[in-house]
Structure formats: structure tokens, C-alpha cells
Scaffold this active site. Sequence first.
Site, PDB file in Angstrom:
ATOM      1  N   ASP A  44       0.831  -1.212   0.000  1.00 36.70           N
ATOM      2  CA  ASP A  44       0.000   0.000   0.000  1.00 36.70           C
ATOM      3  C   ASP A  44       0.864   1.260   0.000  1.00 36.70           C
ATOM      4  OD1 ASP A  44       0.865  -0.114   2.598  1.00 36.70           O
ATOM      5  OD2 ASP A  44      -1.137  -0.041   3.510  1.00 36.70           O
ATOM      6  N   SER A  45       2.215   1.080   0.039  1.00 36.74           N
ATOM      7  CA  SER A  45       3.106   2.232  -0.146  1.00 36.74           C
ATOM      8  C   SER A  45       2.873   2.861  -1.512  1.00 36.74           C
ATOM      9  CB  SER A  45       4.577   1.816  -0.011  1.00 36.74           C
ATOM     10  OG  SER A  45       4.894   0.780  -0.919  1.00 36.74           O
ATOM     11  N   ASP A  89      -1.050  -6.070  -0.440  1.00 37.91           N
ATOM     12  CA  ASP A  89      -1.423  -5.482   0.857  1.00 37.91           C
ATOM     13  C   ASP A  89      -2.925  -5.273   0.938  1.00 37.91           C
ATOM     14  OD1 ASP A  89       0.715  -5.155   2.547  1.00 37.91           O
ATOM     15  OD2 ASP A  89       1.204  -3.122   1.883  1.00 37.91           O
ATOM     16  N   LYS A 119      -1.082  -9.287   2.703  1.00 42.88           N
ATOM     17  CA  LYS A 119      -0.331  -8.835   3.891  1.00 42.88           C
ATOM     18  C   LYS A 119      -1.194  -7.825   4.621  1.00 42.88           C
ATOM     19  CE  LYS A 119       3.354  -5.915   3.651  1.00 42.88           C
ATOM     20  NZ  LYS A 119       2.856  -4.766   4.426  1.00 42.88           N
ATOM     21  N   GLU A 121      -1.345  -5.356   8.527  1.00 42.51           N
ATOM     22  CA  GLU A 121      -0.511  -4.817   9.609  1.00 42.51           C
ATOM     23  C   GLU A 121      -1.125  -5.064  10.982  1.00 42.51           C
ATOM     24  OE1 GLU A 121       0.208  -0.651   8.879  1.00 42.51           O
ATOM     25  OE2 GLU A 121       1.065  -1.031   6.895  1.00 42.51           O
ATOM     26  N   GLU A 188       9.397  -4.074  10.499  1.00 42.73           N
ATOM     27  CA  GLU A 188       9.853  -2.796   9.926  1.00 42.73           C
ATOM     28  C   GLU A 188      10.402  -1.876  11.011  1.00 42.73           C
ATOM     29  OE1 GLU A 188       7.094  -1.001   7.187  1.00 42.73           O
ATOM     30  OE2 GLU A 188       8.256   0.859   7.050  1.00 42.73           O
TER      31      GLU A 188
HETATM   32  O1  KIV Z   1       3.585  -1.090   1.529  1.00 43.27           O
HETATM   33  C1  KIV Z   1       4.749  -1.514   1.471  1.00 43.27           C
HETATM   34  O2  KIV Z   1       5.490  -1.262   0.513  1.00 43.27           O
HETATM   35  C2  KIV Z   1       5.227  -2.313   2.603  1.00 43.27           C
HETATM   36  C3  KIV Z   1       6.687  -2.626   2.677  1.00 43.27           C
HETATM   37  C4  KIV Z   1       7.436  -1.442   3.155  1.00 43.27           C
HETATM   38  C5  KIV Z   1       6.954  -3.792   3.535  1.00 43.27           C
HETATM   39  O3  KIV Z   1       4.455  -2.680   3.424  1.00 43.27           O
END
Ligand code: KIV
Length: 275
Positions: A44-45, A89, A119, A121, A188
Site C-alpha cells: 500500500d506504499s 497489501d 499482507k 498490519e 519494519e
Molecule cells: O507497503 C509496502 O510497501 C510495505 C513494505 C514497506 C513492507 O508494506
Amino acid sequence: MPLRPADLASRKQAGLPISVLTAWDALSAALVTEAGADAVLVGDSLAMVVLGHSTTLPVTLDEMLHHCRAAGRGMAGATQAQQPLLICDLPFLSYQCSPDEAVAAAGRVLKETPAAAVKLEGAEPETLAVIDRLVRSGIPVMGHVGLTPQSVHQMGYRRQGNTVASQEALKRQALALQDVGCFALVVEHIPAALAGELQQSLTIPVIGIGAGDLCDGQVRVTADLLGLTSRQPPFSPPLIQGRALGAEALRRWIAGLDHPAAPGTRPAAPATPHC
Ligand code: KIV
């Protein structure tokens, strides 16, 4: 056969490092696949890196699905043997409200994109209940603790695990995530020694970012590694100055453009021969 979530654990058992790189479209996914990443994360970055938001919070599930489908198309050119595992994510508030909503969101990821895992959090009791439900529904889940950017308004982007109490809490969270069925764990921005302890004590792979060299593998935001973002986090320095190199190449191309002569001063076009 593309890599499966369980193959990451086999790499840990075999003592082989695990590389995870983010991608956000077909171009970046093709690039990291060609480089040989074991797993491609549509993180989600992308909210910040690609969509220009100031945090990861605004990106929607539909946007994640759109980018994940594009990333999948970019990986499709690789031979089956070289196909990395594609992970997507779950964005903010697509899984926090209830296990039912989380199953619906993660189900869309697996049904509507080529991703084989999600993924998410955190490791609060509610999040553990969500992961339990996802895993029981047949959805592989990668956990993520330490600095969790979806909680930026509570924790900022500060390093986590700086006190003995918070280190103990992180160890409990990591173990709980393993017990509830996560196939791997991203840690992280935590102290390297703590990441090393987690790597030793967990059977699932520990994938670090800003967590030192003692992890089973590393994950990076590809745009950071390539120096494409305007500023990289201190724990993810660029390998090349991609932005400056690209801008310079484009500047040279622009400077080399010929301006056509002003109307009336142009040389006459050669006469077209008649047949
Ligand atoms: O969103 C993302 O790119 C991430 C990585 C930094 C692990 O969660």
C-alpha cells in the site's frame, strides 16, 4: 509453478535468503521479476510512491486490485519456474472492521488478481482474530509488525522496540502471528538485535526492512532502491540515483530537439515524381 507461500519457509529452512520487492504496475513488476525477486509485494506504499498521497491511508481496495492486476500482467512474461510469489497489501480499513469484511476484501484479492497471499498490519487481538478467520478460509497471510504505516497518526514513522517493554511486546506479537497461521512476518524499523532474536525463535521467515541483516530475508520499496522517490527513508538508501539520472537523460533529449524553420524560410520539399 510460481513460488507459493510455503516455499518461503523452505528457503528459511535451507538457509537461503529471501528477497521481496514492491511493484505497482506491469513495468515495475516485470523489472523486479527479471531481477529475480522471490516475492513481489503490491504494497500500500503505492499510495505515496505512485498515487502522490502523503500517507498510505487513502488508497482503496479497488485501487489495490487495479494495481495488483497490472503487476500480475507484468510478471506473466517470466517462465513458470521464475514466477515470484505475488502478495497484495490489504489497505487501511479493508480488514479492521470485522473478520467478515476482511474475508470479503482478501477474497477479492485472490479472486480478481493473480496474487496468492495478502499482507496486513498489526497484532492486536482483533487483528489476530481477523488473521485466524482468513487463514481458516484458505487465504495465506503475511504479518507486519514494528513500524506499521497504517498507524502513522499514532506512532509516526519512528523506530519501534526501543525499550525492553516494547521489545517484549513485539516478541509476543510475533509469536502470536506465527501461532495464528501467518506464513511469514515483515518487521519494519526495529533494532537489528531484536530482529535477529525473532529470526532465531520463529519457524516462519522474518523479512526485514530497516531491521538489520539478521533476518531471513529483506523487503524494499523498489522506487526507494532505485532512487526514484524524492526522499528515501534513512533505513532504505538508494542503490542508484534513478530520478536524477532519468531527469538528466530527458533534459538532454529535450535540449536536442530541433525547432523546425519558421514558415516561409523552410527549404522547399522535393517535388514528388509523377508516375
Ligand atoms: O507497503 C509496502 O510497501 C510495505 C513494505 C514497506 C513492507 O508494506
